[in-house]
Design a protein around this motif. Structure first.
Motif, mmCIF file in Angstrom:
data_model
loop_
_atom_site.group_PDB
_atom_site.id
_atom_site.type_symbol
_atom_site.label_atom_id
_atom_site.label_comp_id
_atom_site.label_asym_id
_atom_site.label_seq_id
_atom_site.Cartn_x
_atom_site.Cartn_y
_atom_site.Cartn_z
ATOM 1 N N ILE A 129 0.844 -1.201 0.000
ATOM 2 C CA ILE A 129 0.000 0.000 0.000
ATOM 3 C C ILE A 129 0.876 1.246 0.000
ATOM 4 O O ILE A 129 0.524 2.263 -0.586
ATOM 5 C CB ILE A 129 -0.993 0.004 1.180
ATOM 6 C CG1 ILE A 129 -2.209 0.884 0.841
ATOM 7 C CG2 ILE A 129 -0.352 0.468 2.479
ATOM 8 C CD1 ILE A 129 -3.364 0.743 1.780
ATOM 9 N N VAL A 132 -8.070 -3.616 -5.042
ATOM 10 C CA VAL A 132 -8.801 -2.708 -4.146
ATOM 11 C C VAL A 132 -10.147 -2.334 -4.760
ATOM 12 O O VAL A 132 -11.183 -2.327 -4.085
ATOM 13 C CB VAL A 132 -7.958 -1.450 -3.849
ATOM 14 C CG1 VAL A 132 -8.758 -0.447 -3.027
ATOM 15 C CG2 VAL A 132 -6.672 -1.830 -3.120
ATOM 16 N N CYS A 152 -11.532 2.691 4.314
ATOM 17 C CA CYS A 152 -10.399 1.791 4.458
ATOM 18 C C CYS A 152 -9.775 2.040 5.821
ATOM 19 O O CYS A 152 -10.187 2.948 6.540
ATOM 20 C CB CYS A 152 -9.396 2.046 3.328
ATOM 21 S SG CYS A 152 -8.010 0.882 3.272
ATOM 22 N N SER A 200 -4.054 4.729 1.640
ATOM 23 C CA SER A 200 -4.960 4.281 0.578
ATOM 24 C C SER A 200 -5.509 5.450 -0.224
ATOM 25 O O SER A 200 -6.295 5.241 -1.160
ATOM 26 C CB SER A 200 -6.102 3.445 1.160
ATOM 27 O OG SER A 200 -6.833 4.203 2.110
#
Length: 230
Positions: free
Chosen positions: A41, A50, A67, A72
Motif C-alpha cells: 500500500i 482494491v 479503508c 490508501s
C-alpha cells in the motif's frame, strides 16, 4: 482491510480502531484485500484488487466505502470511479477541510504511521494546495519501538500501553516544536483509540481521525428528527 503478514504475534483491533466493528455507530462489513500488505500500500500497488473489493462491498449493500490505512489515498480516485456510493478511503481527505478552517497564524499537525511514505503528491491527492508550506506539519511513528507490530503488522505481540505512550509523546513533541499547531489529524486507522489521550496531553486542541470523517458522513446518511423546546 489490509492483509496482515503471516507472522506470529497477537495484534488486536481494539475499540476505536477502524478494524473493530464496535467503533462504529452503524453495522459494518469488512473485506480483506488478499495480498495488500503495508509495503504494497505504501508503493501504491494492487489498484485493481482494491477496486474489486469495493465493488463487491457495494453489491453486498454497502452505502459507504472506507479503508483502514491513510495511505490508501492512492486508490481514492480509482475506487470512486468504479462505484456509485461515496468513497472515503483515507483520513487524509480531512486535511484540506481542516486547514481551511484554521486561522492564518495556525498550522495543521498530522501524525502518520511512516513519514517517509507520505509524499507530496499524496498530500496533493487529498486536495491540499501544492504551496501549502508551513501550514501543514507531519510527524511519523516509524521509529517507535512498539509501532511496527501495530502499524506494519510485523512480528511480536502488540503492546497497546507502550504504543499509546508513543503516540502521545509524538503529538506532544510536535506541538513543542511547532506551538502554532491548532489542530491534529491522526492518519492511521489504528490511531483513533488514542485520540482522547492525545487531546488531553496537547492542551485540548481539536483532534481528528478516521472516525471523525466516517461518522460525519453517517450523520448525513441517517438523519433523525430534531426534538427539543419550542
Amino acid at each position: 482491510m489490509l492483509d496482515r503478514l503471516p507472522v506470529p504475534g497477537i495484534r488486536p483491533y481494539i475499540p476505536g480502531d477502524t478494524g473493530n466493528a464496535t467503533t462504529w455507530s452503524v453495522p459494518v462489513r469488512y473485506k480483506t484485500v488478499p495480498g495488500l500488505t503495508v509495503p504494497r500500500i505504501f508503493a501504491g500497488e494492487m489498484t485493481s484488487a482494491v477496486v474489486q473489493a469495493a465493488t463487491e462491498l457495494v453489491r453486498e449493500g454497502a452505502q459507504l466505502i472506507t479503508c483502514g490505512c491513510g495511505y490508501s489515498i492512492r486508490y481514492q480516485e480509482a475506487v470512486r470511479a468504479a462505484v456509485d456510493v461515496p468513497v472515503f478511503l483515507s483520513s487524509l481527505l480531512l486535511a484540506p477541510f481542516l486547514e481551511k478552517t484554521l486561522p492564518a497564524n495556525k498550522a495543521l499537525g498530522i501524525i502518520v504511521a511512516d513519514k517517509s511514505a507520505l509524499t507530496q503528491d499524496m498530500l496533493e491527492m487529498t486536495g491540499l494546495r501544492a504551496d501549502i508550506g508551513r501550514r501543514v506539519v507531519v510527524a511519523g511513528l516509524e521509529d517507535t519501538p512498539a509501532g511496527p507490530a501495530l502499524l506494519k503488522g510485523e512480528g511480536g505481540d502488540a503492546d497497546i500501553g507502550a504504543f499509546k505512550t508513543e503516540v502521545v509523546n509524538a503529538a506532544v513533541a510536535l506541538q513543542k516544536d511547532r506551538p502554532d499547531i491548532g489542530m491534529l489529524l491522526l492518519e492511521c486507522g489504528d490511531l483513533p483509540p488514542y485520540a482522547a489521550a492525545v487531546q488531553q496531553a496537547t492542551d485540548g486542541i481539536p483532534v481528528f481521525d478516521y472516525t471523525s470523517m466516517v461518522e460525519f458522513f453517517i450523520g448525513g446518511l441517517i438523519r433523525r428528527p430534531f426534538t427539543g423546546l419550542l
